[in-house]
Design a protein around this motif. Sequence first.
Motif, PDB file in Angstrom:
ATOM      1  N   LEU A 279      42.117  34.111  39.116  1.00  0.00           N
ATOM      2  CA  LEU A 279      42.624  35.825  39.382  1.00  0.00           C
ATOM      3  C   LEU A 279      43.287  36.101  39.443  1.00  0.00           C
ATOM      4  CD1 LEU A 279      39.089  37.731  38.973  1.00  0.00           C
ATOM      5  CD2 LEU A 279      40.047  37.329  37.116  1.00  0.00           C
ATOM      6  N   SER A 280      44.300  35.918  41.089  1.00  0.00           N
ATOM      7  CA  SER A 280      45.554  35.837  41.444  1.00  0.00           C
ATOM      8  C   SER A 280      46.678  35.439  41.393  1.00  0.00           C
ATOM      9  CB  SER A 280      45.071  35.542  43.643  1.00  0.00           C
ATOM     10  OG  SER A 280      46.173  36.023  44.059  1.00  0.00           O
ATOM     11  N   ALA A 281      47.101  34.815  40.520  1.00  0.00           N
ATOM     12  CA  ALA A 281      47.743  34.368  40.209  1.00  0.00           C
ATOM     13  C   ALA A 281      48.372  34.281  38.688  1.00  0.00           C
ATOM     14  CB  ALA A 281      47.575  32.683  39.349  1.00  0.00           C
ATOM     15  N   ARG A 282      47.062  35.913  37.753  1.00  0.00           N
ATOM     16  CA  ARG A 282      47.412  35.944  37.545  1.00  0.00           C
ATOM     17  C   ARG A 282      47.549  37.883  37.659  1.00  0.00           C
ATOM     18  NH1 ARG A 282      44.740  32.303  35.476  1.00  0.00           N
ATOM     19  NH2 ARG A 282      44.985  31.725  33.174  1.00  0.00           N
ATOM     20  N   GLY A 283      48.160  38.073  38.823  1.00  0.00           N
ATOM     21  CA  GLY A 283      49.026  39.179  39.632  1.00  0.00           C
ATOM     22  C   GLY A 283      47.091  40.308  40.040  1.00  0.00           C
ATOM     23  N   ALA A 284      46.296  39.740  39.602  1.00  0.00           N
ATOM     24  CA  ALA A 284      45.077  40.957  40.324  1.00  0.00           C
ATOM     25  C   ALA A 284      45.390  40.943  41.382  1.00  0.00           C
ATOM     26  CB  ALA A 284      43.820  39.996  39.445  1.00  0.00           C
ATOM     27  N   LEU A 285      44.977  42.011  41.418  1.00  0.00           N
ATOM     28  CA  LEU A 285      44.357  42.808  43.447  1.00  0.00           C
ATOM     29  C   LEU A 285      43.022  41.913  44.056  1.00  0.00           C
ATOM     30  CD1 LEU A 285      45.278  43.443  46.382  1.00  0.00           C
ATOM     31  CD2 LEU A 285      45.047  45.965  45.257  1.00  0.00           C
ATOM     32  N   LEU A 286      42.779  41.271  44.495  1.00  0.00           N
ATOM     33  CA  LEU A 286      41.128  41.318  44.457  1.00  0.00           C
ATOM     34  C   LEU A 286      40.389  42.586  45.228  1.00  0.00           C
ATOM     35  CD1 LEU A 286      41.008  37.194  45.040  1.00  0.00           C
ATOM     36  CD2 LEU A 286      41.103  38.784  42.511  1.00  0.00           C
ATOM     37  N   LEU A 287      39.033  42.679  44.585  1.00  0.00           N
ATOM     38  CA  LEU A 287      37.912  43.071  45.976  1.00  0.00           C
ATOM     39  C   LEU A 287      37.375  41.944  46.005  1.00  0.00           C
ATOM     40  CD1 LEU A 287      38.516  46.975  44.016  1.00  0.00           C
ATOM     41  CD2 LEU A 287      39.627  45.855  45.736  1.00  0.00           C
ATOM     42  N   THR A 288      37.449  42.612  47.605  1.00  0.00           N
ATOM     43  CA  THR A 288      35.699  41.843  47.996  1.00  0.00           C
ATOM     44  C   THR A 288      35.183  42.199  48.551  1.00  0.00           C
ATOM     45  OG1 THR A 288      36.501  40.948  49.649  1.00  0.00           O
ATOM     46  CG2 THR A 288      37.074  39.534  47.724  1.00  0.00           C
ATOM     47  N   ALA A 289      33.924  41.408  49.536  1.00  0.00           N
ATOM     48  CA  ALA A 289      32.939  42.004  49.825  1.00  0.00           C
ATOM     49  C   ALA A 289      32.278  41.477  50.654  1.00  0.00           C
ATOM     50  CB  ALA A 289      32.202  43.640  49.442  1.00  0.00           C
TER      51      ALA A 289
END
Length: 288
Positions: free
Chosen positions: A106-116
């Motif tokens: 996902l990050s490689a496609r430019g997505a900002l990740l949300l985690t918890a």
Amino acid sequence: MSTHALRFAALGDSLTAGVGDPVDGGWRGWAALLAEYLGDGERPAQFRNFAVSGAQSRDVAERQAPLAREFAPDIASVVVGVNDTLRASFDIGAFAVRLDGVCAGLSARGALLLTACLPDPGAMLGLPGPLARPLARRQRAVNAVVHALSERYEAVHLHTADAAWVADRALWSADRLHPGERGHRTIASRFHGELAGRGLAHGPGPGRDPHRPPPGRSETLLWLATAGTGWVARRCTDLLPQLVGMAGAEVRHWARGTSARLDQRAERALGAALAAVTPDGPLAVAEG
């Protein structure tokens, strides 16, 4: 400014699917609440919720992530792990590799990740020590991996495993494992605050006060007598034999004064898992 409406993809299990936050016709949840306040205020965000109740990291990696990558999100939430800890097949090394692959793709496609990070289910259910401690070790390991990957991929991360979060009964639904409406609203509000600082969210954000009354004692007892019984039975079929064995080991080590060995064993497994996903270790290969 982006030429398309902001896209938000949500991946995970029942927490992200919205369990605990009922609306007419089903569940809503923190991700759907947050989606209403994303974008530039003129074009609403496009939202896809790929989360499925009961999902484990394997489900997210093999089923949800490919669909999310095809959607090409600008923001993608990846919150998973509790169901992994509730299975006899739990393997922190395999969990780390799967989650690394999801985040990398996902990050490689430019997505900002949300985690918890999340509280362990043993504490939430109030299990006795010999049963709760093995689950606590597993959830601590899962959270450590999530922390490491959140730093690696510069994710927006929420700390939702602290004692205050666990102890606030007003945040939880009748099952004591999923947030209630107030809990879902709180998660959405906290993520909104982080995203607003990056210009990806607009307005005051979702309010934290629930529109429905929290579950009362009778509702809690009804859940335990109906859906709760089924939930426990399904989990026990897979986990109970191993959990009983782990509890027996806890008691034996406690009696011998060697409980530290169990912690050391878990720490070694976690150390090996983290070594595989830290910047100095091998990167997961992003798919397709």
